[in-house]
Design a protein around this motif. Structure first.
Motif, mmCIF file in Angstrom:
data_model
loop_
_atom_site.group_PDB
_atom_site.id
_atom_site.type_symbol
_atom_site.label_atom_id
_atom_site.label_comp_id
_atom_site.label_asym_id
_atom_site.label_seq_id
_atom_site.Cartn_x
_atom_site.Cartn_y
_atom_site.Cartn_z
ATOM 1 N N ASN A 302 -74.562 19.760 -28.575
ATOM 2 C CA ASN A 302 -75.986 20.041 -28.681
ATOM 3 C C ASN A 302 -76.485 20.970 -27.587
ATOM 4 O OD1 ASN A 302 -75.905 18.381 -26.486
ATOM 5 N ND2 ASN A 302 -77.098 16.711 -27.402
ATOM 6 N N ASP A 303 -75.678 21.233 -26.558
ATOM 7 C CA ASP A 303 -76.118 22.094 -25.463
ATOM 8 C C ASP A 303 -75.506 23.479 -25.651
ATOM 9 O OD1 ASP A 303 -77.249 23.058 -23.205
ATOM 10 O OD2 ASP A 303 -75.755 22.172 -21.839
ATOM 11 N N PHE A 356 -86.202 19.469 -31.301
ATOM 12 C CA PHE A 356 -85.153 19.722 -32.292
ATOM 13 C C PHE A 356 -84.457 18.409 -32.626
ATOM 14 C CE2 PHE A 356 -80.836 20.885 -33.570
ATOM 15 C CZ PHE A 356 -81.113 21.805 -34.578
ATOM 16 N N ASP A 357 -84.412 18.046 -33.883
ATOM 17 C CA ASP A 357 -83.826 16.785 -34.336
ATOM 18 C C ASP A 357 -82.337 16.991 -34.567
ATOM 19 O OD1 ASP A 357 -83.168 14.371 -35.380
ATOM 20 O OD2 ASP A 357 -84.674 14.389 -36.994
ATOM 21 N N LEU A 358 -81.518 16.495 -33.635
ATOM 22 C CA LEU A 358 -80.075 16.694 -33.730
ATOM 23 C C LEU A 358 -79.442 15.868 -34.836
ATOM 24 C CD1 LEU A 358 -79.210 16.659 -29.917
ATOM 25 C CD2 LEU A 358 -79.441 18.642 -31.420
ATOM 26 N N LYS A 359 -80.184 14.914 -35.353
ATOM 27 C CA LYS A 359 -79.615 14.033 -36.374
ATOM 28 C C LYS A 359 -79.827 14.572 -37.791
ATOM 29 C CE LYS A 359 -80.237 9.886 -33.540
ATOM 30 N NZ LYS A 359 -80.843 8.525 -33.459
ATOM 31 N N ARG A 360 -80.586 15.612 -37.907
ATOM 32 C CA ARG A 360 -80.863 16.141 -39.245
ATOM 33 C C ARG A 360 -80.230 17.518 -39.410
ATOM 34 N NH1 ARG A 360 -87.043 15.858 -40.863
ATOM 35 N NH2 ARG A 360 -86.028 16.619 -42.781
ATOM 36 N N GLU A 383 -76.434 25.626 -44.583
ATOM 37 C CA GLU A 383 -76.659 24.297 -44.007
ATOM 38 C C GLU A 383 -75.962 24.231 -42.653
ATOM 39 O OE1 GLU A 383 -75.334 21.426 -46.809
ATOM 40 O OE2 GLU A 383 -77.053 21.724 -48.158
ATOM 41 N N ILE A 384 -76.713 23.813 -41.640
ATOM 42 C CA ILE A 384 -76.186 23.718 -40.272
ATOM 43 C C ILE A 384 -76.299 22.258 -39.828
ATOM 44 C CG2 ILE A 384 -76.418 24.520 -37.896
ATOM 45 C CD1 ILE A 384 -77.765 27.035 -39.020
ATOM 46 N N ALA A 385 -75.138 21.698 -39.418
ATOM 47 C CA ALA A 385 -75.110 20.296 -38.963
ATOM 48 C C ALA A 385 -74.613 20.232 -37.523
ATOM 49 C CB ALA A 385 -74.217 19.468 -39.872
ATOM 50 N N ILE A 386 -75.037 19.196 -36.792
ATOM 51 C CA ILE A 386 -74.584 18.965 -35.420
ATOM 52 C C ILE A 386 -73.548 17.849 -35.448
ATOM 53 C CG2 ILE A 386 -75.256 18.360 -33.076
ATOM 54 C CD1 ILE A 386 -76.414 20.975 -34.061
ATOM 55 N N ASP A 387 -72.325 18.143 -34.930
ATOM 56 C CA ASP A 387 -71.243 17.156 -34.901
ATOM 57 C C ASP A 387 -70.581 17.235 -33.532
ATOM 58 O OD1 ASP A 387 -69.122 15.491 -35.198
ATOM 59 O OD2 ASP A 387 -68.309 16.481 -36.997
#
Length: 418
Positions: A302-303, A356-360, A383-387
């Motif tokens: 996330n950083d 910014f909602d990292l879970k969505r 679509e962009i996801a955070i993993d």
């Protein structure tokens, strides 16, 4: 008492007694009778054998004007006759005797441009300066005069006038002319057969039939142009109006340039030629096609720094030319992501913060078009996801230097990002 016993049938004379003076009772006309032989006696009872003869000669007076005997009052001549050309010979007769009957000729009016001359003695009318049917009058009305010559006072010269119409006949002495050495015209692809392209306008300063032009398209063999040899079959020209129209439906992607020779011919066989080049203008026929309907990118942590490349989308367009270019754009601006309009590279434009909602997952709609007004478009979803478990090294951080930045930085001005 003197008596005229013969020779005076007209009763023009009288003898006065006792002097025997011969006097006129009326005017004489020499042109009717130019002499008299009178027989005179001293008494009506005298023997005719004793009669005397008096010979009277009537002298000429200038009492008759010349009269034209030309049968032609209209004459046709070609505009191309040479200077000195004889148009006609004036002829006037005078019933008087010379010198009263000596006739001289001149032009009194209608010769303002000094194009004609007349010999004062022979009456031959000639061309003095070059005639031109195309830039001058096509008809001249000359007033010509025939004057006699009075022998002496109190006689005065008498004259008469006549109008001669000189009508010029046109010669085909001018060649048609196009205003340009080459036409460059444009036709949109897929336009219907018979669509107007342009109007050719040649001029010919000849007037009348020789100034009327007929347009045609020459075959490749006749024109000598072999670079695009079948072009002449694909167009049509109205022979009278010069309007060039299409004789086929054109496809920019197959072929976009044509050339042919256009001619303008007058009725005397003189011809002008001009080269015509036709360029087919592209029309936006095909929608851009993305390689994927949905793109999915995963961010490992996330950083992430600004300029970090998330991924890139690709679309192609079967159109050629300007309509075949692909321009990418986000359907709506996003606070944290942007796309390069030229390359389709998506990168981070702002560091993620607490909002910014990292879970969505983030969904971006990317539009592809040629960038021209009214162009056809297509869309794809990103679509962009955070993993946290994803590999950060699979992505690129754009710093503005080095080969890693090349894809993202192509055409990388501010205006290239959306």
């Amino acid at each position: 008492q003197f008596t005229i016993i013969d020779g005076d049938a007209d009763g023009a004379f009288q003898l006065l007694s006792p002097q025997g003076e011969l006097v006129l009772l009326k005017s004489l006309d020499r042109e009717t009778k130019d002499s008299y032989l009178l027989r005179v006696t001293s008494s009506p009872l005298a023997d005719n054998s004793s009669a005397i003869q008096i010979y009277v000669t009537v002298e000429d007076a200038n009492d008759n004007p010349p009269k034209f005997v030309n049968s032609e009052s209209s004459v046709y001549i070609s505009e191309g006759v040479s200077i000195g050309h004889s148009v006609l010979q004036l002829l006037a007769n005078d019933a008087d005797l010379p010198p009263n009957s000596d006739v001289r000729y001149d032009i009194t009016s209608g010769n303002d441009e000094d194009l004609f001359d007349v010999d004062p003695v022979s009456g031959i009318l000639t061309v003095k300066n070059q005639l031109d049917f195309d830039i001058g009058p096509s008809e001249y009305s000359l007033v010509v005069r025939a004057s006699d010559s009075a022998k002496s006072p109190p006689d005065v010269p008498l004259s008469t006038v006549e109008t001669i119409r000189i009508i010029l006949e046109d010669e085909n002495d001018n060649t048609p002319h196009f205003p340009v050495s080459e036409y460059l015209e444009f036709v949109g692809e897929n336009e219907a057969i018979g669509s107007p392209v342009f109007t050719a306008r040649a001029t010919d300063i000849d007037r009348g039939a020789y100034g009327q032009l007929n347009y045609s398209i020459m075959s490749a063999a006749a024109s000598g142009f072999t670079d695009i040899e079948d072009s002449w079959k694909l167009f049509h020209v109205d022979p009278v109006m010069g309007v060039v129209t299409t004789n086929a439906v054109f496809d920019y992607e197959s072929r976009n340039r044509y050339a042919f020779t256009l001619t303008a011919s007058d009725k005397g066989g003189r011809t002008a030629r001009v080269r015509v080049r036709i360029e087919i203008e592209s029309r936006d026929e095909f929608h851009p096609q993305f390689t994927e309907r949905t793109y999915r990118f995963v961010l490992g942590v996330n950083d992430l720094p600004v300029g970090y490349i998330v991924g890139h989308v690709t679309a192609t367009d079967r159109d050629k030319g300007p309509d075949g270019r692909v321009v990418y754009q986000l359907s709506s601006q996003h606070s944290y992501f942007k796309i390069n309009r030229t390359t389709g590279v998506i990168m981070i434009k702002k560091k993620f913060d607490s909002s910014f909602d990292l879970k969505r997952d983030v969904s971006l709609v990317v539009t592809a078009s040629s960038g021209r007004q009214g162009s056809l478009t297509n869309m794809s979803v990103v679509e962009i996801a955070i993993d946290p478990l994803a590999d950060k090294e699979s992505n690129i951080v754009v710093t503005g230097n080095g080969s890693d930045a090349a894809l993202a930085a192509t055409s990388g001005g501010i205006a290239d990002w959306a």
